[in-house]
Every structure is written in C-alpha cells, then in structure tokens.
Enzyme design. Structure first.
Site, mmCIF file in Angstrom:
data_model
loop_
_atom_site.group_PDB
_atom_site.id
_atom_site.type_symbol
_atom_site.label_atom_id
_atom_site.label_comp_id
_atom_site.label_asym_id
_atom_site.label_seq_id
_atom_site.Cartn_x
_atom_site.Cartn_y
_atom_site.Cartn_z
ATOM 1 N N ASP A 66 0.675 -1.116 -0.377
ATOM 2 C CA ASP A 66 -0.067 0.567 0.235
ATOM 3 C C ASP A 66 1.192 1.469 -0.320
ATOM 4 O O ASP A 66 1.949 1.072 -0.139
ATOM 5 C CB ASP A 66 -0.970 0.213 0.758
ATOM 6 C CG ASP A 66 -2.317 0.538 1.105
ATOM 7 O OD1 ASP A 66 -1.861 1.348 0.073
ATOM 8 O OD2 ASP A 66 -3.969 0.444 1.414
ATOM 9 N N TYR A 67 -0.030 2.437 -0.541
ATOM 10 C CA TYR A 67 0.738 3.754 -0.602
ATOM 11 C C TYR A 67 1.746 4.095 0.574
ATOM 12 O O TYR A 67 1.835 4.342 2.157
ATOM 13 C CB TYR A 67 -0.335 5.113 0.069
ATOM 14 C CG TYR A 67 0.336 6.461 -1.316
ATOM 15 C CD1 TYR A 67 0.404 6.246 -2.443
ATOM 16 C CD2 TYR A 67 1.013 6.376 -0.351
ATOM 17 C CE1 TYR A 67 0.556 7.688 -2.472
ATOM 18 C CE2 TYR A 67 0.673 8.232 -0.368
ATOM 19 C CZ TYR A 67 0.990 8.741 -1.878
ATOM 20 O OH TYR A 67 1.479 9.931 -2.081
#
Length: 737
Positions: free
Chosen positions: A281-282
């Site tokens: 994820d980011y």
C-alpha cells in the site's frame, strides 16, 4: 523441453517486444521473462519493483533508464491519454524497452461515477456489478490506465471506519460474490484485451477490523475469526484469477501485514498457490519503521521484500535501498529475480509486450456513445442500490401539488461522487433536488430550503425549512454526511447525523406535513428517531453521477425499490460492532432477566437487520424444500423455495439462504449467508428459486484449527433478510475415511 525453452528465449530476445502475440502460451511467456531477467542490470531489476507517482520527480529520466515500472494514470488535472502515451514513449527509449503499467483507484467508475462499492453491495446484483465495473474499465483503458487498485475486500463491522464505504459490508459470502463480480468487470475473460485492466484485491488482510474503527489502527483478530471471516473473500478472488493483491497497512497481532511472510508468502503463495503480483500500500514499506518492527529504511525494504512484497507503491524505498543491500549480500538476488518475474509476467498477461500502446485511445476516451452507455448503467445501479427502510403509506409520492425538498445534501454534487471519483467531475452529478424537479416537471411545484449545514451549529435556516414544509403537501428531507467524513482517513467517533441535521428533521416533522427522509452516506448511520417519526426512510448511499435521477424515479414510483442492506444498522454506537452472524451465548439476552447478555437501555436487536429492504410490492416465501434429508461427502443438497409477488405491482425480491450448524466443536454462528438470488416478479407471479449446497459450503476452522466440516444436524432458513423464519433441517454425513 529445455532445448525448446532456450530456442524460445532466443527468439523472444531477437524480436521486438511489439511482435509478441498476447495469445502466446505460458512457455513463451516464461521464455520472454527469463530472457529479460538474464539481461537486466541490478538497477533495471529494482526499477521494475517501483510504482512512483509524478510527485517523485524525473519520471521521464527514470523511464528512459529502465528504472520505472509503473505510475499513476488516474490524474484529473491533465489529458491522461496523452500523459500515459508520453511516458510509454520514454519507456520505449530504454535499453530493454520494458513497457510501463499505469495504475490508479478506479473503484466505482472512471469518467462516469457509479455508486460506491457499499451501495453496489446493496443491489445484491452480481451481474449489474460486473457491468458497472466493465464500464469503468472501458473508460479507464481508453485513457491508458491498465491497472486498478480495486476491489476492496475488507470485511467491515464497525461503521466508524471511514473505508467501510469501499467494500461490500460485513459478510464474507456477499463480500466474495461482489468482489468476483467486480474483478470480472475489470479483467473480463481475456486480460490481454485492450479494454480490460488488471484488478487488485485489497487490503490483505484484516484492515477492516481496525481497532475503534480508526483508520490505519492496528487490529486484534482471533485466528479462527481471521480465517473464517476475513480471509474468504481473498481466497475466492485468488481462485478466480485476480491479477494483483495489495497488502494491508494494518498490524495483525502485532505484525504489520507488509512484513508478514507467514501471510503474504505462506498463505497467499504457498497455501493458495496464487501466481499474481503483490504490491504494497501507499508508503507502507517505510512505515515499517514507524510501526517499530524495522530500525532503518534499509531494514524495512529488506523485510518487505522477504515477506513477499514485489512492488513498492510510491515511496521509492526499493530504488533507494535495495541496490546496496543486494551488493552487500543482505538481500539475495534470488528474491529480486522472483519479484521481477511476477511484475514482468503481469505485463505479459496484459499484452503490453505485444503492444505497449494497446491501452489508450483518444477517440474512445471522448466517445459520446460510450459515455451515454455509462450514464444509463450508472442510473440503473443507483436505482437498484437505494434501500427503502420505512414506508407508512407515504410512498410512492404523487406527481402533483406542492413538494418541499429540504436539507443540506439535496444540492450536493462532489459528495455524491464518493471517496474516489477518479476522473469524475462534480458538474456532471445530478443532484437530489434536480432529480426530484425533473421527475415532476410541469406536474408539481418544488421548493427548496437548506435548513442547516452538514456540520456546525447554525440553526438560523431551520425557520425557512419549517415554512417550506408547512406550505407543502410533503417534505423530502435529504440529510447525511459530506465526502470529507467518509473514505480513507475519515473515521468518525459517532455514527449519528452530524451537526444540527436531527434538529432540522425534528422541526420539519413537527409541522405535521408528511416527511420522507433520504440519507446520503457512506456508512450505516444510527437513525432511531427518524425510523420512528418519518413516514418514509430511504438509504440512498453515495449514488454517483445519476443519484438524483435514481431518487426521482424511486420516490415517484417510476421504479421500485429493490436494494437490501449489506450491513446491519445499529440503534446506537454502543451496539457496535454488530453483525447478524454473531455467536450464541450461554445466557441469551432477555430484557426481563438481569443475568443475561443484554443492555439495560436498548434492545439487543439492530435498528434494521442485515439483508433488509422494502419494496412497493410484497413477497411471500414458501417453506424450503430439500431433495434429501442428508448431505453426504462429495454430494450436493438442492434447496428450493417458492417466492410469490403478493402485491399489485412488479418488483424484485432478493431471496436469501442462511444456514446454522446446530452443534459443533466450537460455538457456531447463529446463522450464515450461503446463497442469494435476485428475481423480478410480476403481480401474482410465483417462481421457484433454487440453491445448491455442498459440504465445502459448511466448512469452518474447527477446534484443532484445521479447516473442514463436522457431521451433524443443520437448519437452513430462506427469506428476504437475515431474520428469515422459513426453515428446514438436514444432516451432514461423516466424511469417508
């Protein structure tokens, strides 16, 4: 065989990438990938593991150097088709000409914004859900976007969590069905087609159980519940062929998913044999330092790669840390090569080696026929998603007289687009007020008063709203949450109407004018006062571009309500978490007995149960009929129920099948959804609806933590929601030894 692979590898290297056919078999793919890996420098390999945003800088240079694998293609501040083509041009100037992926959040539409995923789950219509995401794929791929970070599969049972809006609610069976439907819409039957895109199952796993409903918080999930509730939707899409999986931010039992080799490699790769692409994820990899499990960014990069994270999203940490780690021997080259292999295979499957420019069609990007088709699908989806919760004879409304539309959400535009509007534009949204006015144009007078803001304490506008209601034959109250209160990072400590909206509702109801309350929200709010006092109550969710038209169609009877809740609606926050499939207790709740599982100030029951939804017609469910009283190993049990439209107009029923294990080695849920079917019936029409159960449908994590079934007696229920009472019993026979 070895000689053939060598020959194929030589041929693949000799030919330009564009000459490869997307229909080439697996041997050709492996040969192509093997040949590239053999030629790549360490920096080029690590470049294939990076997904960098345009904020990283110098993307042109990185692409030309072969040090960029993917970047964001969902950017509404530029011509995306030209932008993606330009960067692909840069990649084609690199030494090995490895094409780029263009990714982004295409969660519920691209140019045309559809209802949010939680609203789509309320349709209980998998075919329509596939069509919705097919339209999104058609629009996004025309702009050059080849990879979406959707669907979100997180089971969510705490409405405080802002990202409940992105999933299918509380149930693993419904969640799996909706996830597969979304995946099929994005990926189609042939991922190499230029109008399909790679889907991503996120967030693996347990993110929806964030403590206190606070986004990014850690989660404590018992291992049995983790396997039985949170993993099944991911297993379903892994088996169905989803192209990518995104790991969760969350720490489960103290271990961040991004660093969990047991979860990412053990479960996903080794146990499930899933062959796709695994992405972080980011900024989740550098956040391992913040989690306190990595001492330095270098430690974090090594830890994530070893766990199984093949692509870093946004941070650039692999590009910055892995070269030195490999050269020092701290990270084996074999781990790099394994990760690069999955990236290159994904690009092959998308057909990018055959044609790096296959995604992106400027003419199609602006095709009015495609956009009109998408609007039609959006209107149908919004119509099917809205749930009628209460109707004291006020609906459908007459297209006559004077109608007051009141409330701050009546003129909302950006809010109706939801948390991830991709390339949407608020100017294209049909507001609730506009939808009502259009529905009665030339037949009724419509006035409008905002009353109050969504938040804040200013009540000076309530007087105008009261005047409008008094001067009208009916008042439509449009209340809810603004977009800044839902979605990622937007959790709430309360689940009632924000601001002074309830005060507005009470003042309008006090006028004596019949009131229909319409709730625009991305989570199930607690609405006990409205449920008791409004003559009509509609849950409209965040319906996208065509929400206003859908509401107008429904309120005035041009369409029938058919949505059903994908979540349990609590009476108050104190009941949360609340789900229909709870475990029994040795002391079931009894309001008249002290020493039972109960509240002293509220019933245990929800305000509205999972699966609930009303219609303008009515349905009768017959007793379930079984083709056998016994389900044997490897066998099937066929369940049939007759459903009759007992009303005076056509409508759609959502027929639901629930099962309860009477006795097990661990306390079994009171019931679990095991099937559903949406059917349309004319007035007086009856139809048999059939379901098929196999022993696999009854498997669970047993006392010894093994997965399987246990023989014994089961009760099944059929009806229109999770409180269904039509029942039958059967026996599951012991497995053969």
């Amino acid at each position: 065989m070895k000689r053939m692979l060598i020959a194929l590898a030589a041929a693949a290297l000799a030919m330009p990438a564009q000459a490869q056919s997307p229909a080439d078999d697996a041997a050709a793919m492996h040969a192509k990938v093997d040949g590239l890996i053999a030629r790549m420098t360490l920096e080029e390999k690590i470049g294939q593991l990076e997904v960098l945003g345009d904020d990283y800088g110098k993307l042109d240079d990185l692409a030309r150097a072969g040090k960029l694998s993917a970047t964001n293609g969902v950017l509404n501040d530029r011509d995306v088709a030209k932008y993606t083509r330009h960067l692909q041009d840069m990649a084609m100037q690199s030494r090995l000409k490895i094409p780029l992926l263009f990714e982004g959040d295409v969660a519920h539409g691209y140019y045309t914004i559809m209802p949010v995923p939680l609203a789509m789950a309320a349709t209980w219509d998998t075919a329509l859900t596939t069509q919705v995401h097919r339209q999104a794929a058609l629009e996004a791929t025309a702009s050059g976007v080849s990879w979406t970070f959707s669907p979100m599969l997180d089971i969510a049972r705490d409405p405080r969590w802002g990202r409940i809006v992105e999933g299918a609610g509380e149930d693993p069976y419904l969640g799996a069905a909706m996830a597969i439907a979304q995946m099929k819409g994005f990926q189609g039957d042939d991922l190499s087609r230029p109008d399909t895109m790679m889907a991503t199952a996120k967030h693996f796993a347990g993110y929806g159980a964030a403590q206190a409903g606070r986004d990014y918080n850690s989660a404590d999930i018992p291992p049995r519940q983790f396997r039985d509730i949170y993993l099944p939707p991911f297993k379903a899409v892994a088996d169905a062929g989803i192209g990518a999986v995104m790991a969760a931010f969350t720490a489960i039992d103290g271990v961040p998913a991004t660093a969990s080799r047991k979860l990412l490699t053990g479960t996903l790769r080794d146990d499930w044999h899933w062959p796709g692409l695994l992405v972080s994820d980011y900024d989740a990899i550098p956040e391992l330092v913040t989690h306190g499990v990595a001492a330095t960014p270098a430690d974090a990069a090594a830890m994530a790669l070893h766990a199984g994270i093949e692509m870093d999203l946004h941070s650039g940490i692999y590009l910055e840390q892995l070269p030195a780690l490999v050269r020092s021997g701290a990270v084996p080259m074999a781990e790099i090569d394994a990760a690069v292999r999955h990236v290159l295979e994904a690009k092959w499957k998308l057909g990018l080696f055959a044609d790096p420019y296959r995604y992106g069609d400027e003419a199609k990007e602006h095709d009015p026929a495609l956009r009109a088709q998408s609007r039609a699908v959006a209107r149908r989806a919004a119509t099917e998603s809205m749930v009628l919760l209460r109707n004291q004879g006020v609906l459908p409304l007459r297209k006559a007289g004077r109608i007051a539309v009141i409330g701050p959400m009546a003129t909302a535009t950006r809010d109706l687009e939801g948390q991830m509007p991709a390339a949407g534009d608020p100017a294209r949204v049909v507001t609730m007020l506009a939808g009502v006015r259009e529905a009665v144009a030339g037949k009724a007078q419509v006035s409008y008063a905002k009353g109050v803001d969504v938040t804040g304490d200013d009540v000076s506008g309530i007087a105008d709203a009261v005047s409008a209601a008094k001067a009208s034959d009916v008042a439509i109250l449009v209340l809810g949450e603004s977009v800044g209160m839902i979605g990622e990072g937007n959790s709430r400590a309360a689940i009632d109407l924000p601001g002074q909206q309830l005060a507005l509702a009470k003042a309008v109801v006090a006028t004596g004018t019949p009131v229909v309350a319409v709730i625009v929200s991305g989570r199930p709010l607690a609405l006990p006062w409205l449920a008791d006092h409004a003559q009509g109550l509609v849950y409209a969710w965040l319906g996208g571009d065509e929400a206003g038209h859908a509401l107008g169609d429904l309120l005035f009877g041009d369409a029938d309500f058919s949505g059903h809740l994908p979540v349990t609606m609590a009476r108050a926050l104190g009941q949360v978490p609340l789900s229909y499939d709870h475990l029994p207790t040795g002391r079931p709740g009894d309001q008249h007995s002290i020493y039972t599982s109960r509240y002293v100030d509220l019933p245990n029951t929800p305000l509205y149960p999972f699966g609930y939804g009303l219609s303008y017609t009515s349905f009768r469910y017959g007793e379930p009929r079984l083709d056998s009283a016994t389900l044997g190993p490897g066998g099937t049990l066929h369940v049939t129920t007759r459903v009759t439209n007992t009303g005076t107009r056509a409508g759609a029923a959502v027929v639901q099948l629930y099962v309860h294990d009477e006795v097990a080695s661990v306390s079994p849920p009171v019931r679990q959804l095991k099937g559903f079917e949406r059917i349309a019936l004319q007035p007086g029409e009856s139809r048999d609806v059939g379901f098929t159960l196999t022993p696999a449908d009854l498997a669970f994590t047993r006392r010894d933590m093994s997965w399987g079934t246990e023989p014994g007696r089961y009760t099944l229920y059929v009806g229109g929601d999770s409180t269904a009472t039509r029942s039958a019993a059967f026996t599951l026979s012991p497995a053969r030894r």
